[in-house]
Design an enzyme around this catalytic site. Structure first.
Site, PDB file in Angstrom:
ATOM      1  N   PRO A   1       0.868  -1.068   0.056  1.00  0.00           N
ATOM      2  CA  PRO A   1       0.122   0.060  -0.114  1.00  0.00           C
ATOM      3  C   PRO A   1       0.851   1.240   0.021  1.00  0.00           C
ATOM      4  CG  PRO A   1      -0.007  -1.024   1.937  1.00  0.00           C
ATOM      5  CD  PRO A   1       0.678  -1.967   1.173  1.00  0.00           C
TER       6      PRO A   1
ATOM      7  N   LYS B   1       3.636   6.465   4.269  1.00  0.00           N
ATOM      8  CA  LYS B   1       3.278   5.160   4.151  1.00  0.00           C
ATOM      9  C   LYS B   1       3.132   4.392   5.534  1.00  0.00           C
ATOM     10  CE  LYS B   1       6.430   4.103   1.108  1.00  0.00           C
ATOM     11  NZ  LYS B   1       7.232   3.098   0.236  1.00  0.00           N
TER      12      LYS B   1
END
Ligand SMILES: [Zn+2]
Length: 282
Positions: free
Chosen positions: A2, A62
């Site tokens: 992701p 992130k």
């Protein structure tokens, strides 16, 4: 893996769904839990989190940072760095596992928040210190978020970096939130070859890079929001323009998309839209 767009939507969903809930019980699933979870509280994962209430969730590059209030009233943080293979799954306790589960938070509302990781590469930290002061790898040195950095700051931060532009874009200490996949997408939006040396970029090209980064990430976040819905364990990527699309036609010019590298370090780009650069590995 992701990156900013996916984690932005995960953060939105979790703020809507779990803020205000308490953790009825926290469970480590062995043996993976011992690898993934770093308890910096000294109390233990299960004991430290039981009874804690979710206050807010923010995305930092992130990373996802969960702010909680522990059962005894002290602040507590849960910091998730999913890296290449980690994911969160919010679901009924009976729901099918989205992959190997290493930690589960049983929520007061009846749902489970699972940490799932195929290769146990990600990390989950529990800390009583604010995350920027805690021993969380790669966190304190993070640059500004790729969606928050101003054009002037972007240019100023780019100055000291040398080397290929794709590598620089993925460095969290430059701007936070971009990994291997979205670096390819940003460079396609900006029409810049991934292996161009930063020192070779003109002023106009640096502007294009900044504009391309914003346009790409904002557009992707909208698409991820539409496709992911409430299913935060999903990773919608079909809509990407070039990343993992080697051999397919470029959506802008129709030329065949190039592929260089292997495994998690694949680089895709369009030689026609993104000319120049030294081609490695050919
Ligand atoms: Zn093209």
């Amino acid at each position: 893996m992701p990156e900013l767009p996916e984690l932005e939507v995960v953060q939105e969903v979790l703020n809507r769904r779990i803020v205000g809930q308490t953790i009825a019980a926290a469970e480590l699933i062995q043996p993976g839990g011992a690898i993934v979870v770093r308890d910096l509280t000294g109390v233990g994962f299960s004991a430290g989190l039981a009874g804690a209430r979710f206050e807010a969730i923010v995305r930092r590059g992130k990373f996802l940072v969960f702010t909680l209030v522990a059962a005894e009233g002290a602040p507590l943080w849960l910091v998730v760095n999913p890296k290449l293979t980690g994911r969160l799954q919010l679901c009924a306790p009976s729901a099918k596992k989205a992959g190997p589960v290493h930690a589960v938070l049983h929520l007061s509302g009846g749902q489970d928040l699972r940490y799932v990781d195929q290769k146990k590469m990600g990390q989950v930290f529990v800390t009583r210190q604010p995350p920027e002061q805690a021993a969380i790898a790669d966190f304190a040195g993070l640059g500004p978020d790729a969606l928050a950095v101003s054009r002037d700051e972007f240019k100023a931060r780019l100055k000291p970096f040398r080397g290929e532009i794709k590598g620089i874009l993925t460095r969290g200490d430059f701007v936070a939130g971009i990994g291997n996949a979205y670096a390819d997408e940003v460079l396609w939006h900006a029409r810049l070859h991934p292996y161009r040396k930063k020192t070779s970029l003109t002023v106009e090209e640096v502007d294009r890079l900044y504009d391309g980064m914003r346009a790409c990430l904002l557009d992707a976040t909208e698409k991820v929001r539409a496709e992911m819905g409430e299913n935060i364990h999903l990773k919608p990527r079909e809509f990407l323009a070039v990343h993992m699309k080697g051999g397919e036609p470029c959506p802008r010019c129709g030329a065949t998309i190039s592929l260089i590298g292997a495994n998690q370090r694949i680089t895709n780009f369009c030689r026609q839209c993104q000319p120049g650069g030294l081609i490695k590995g050919m």
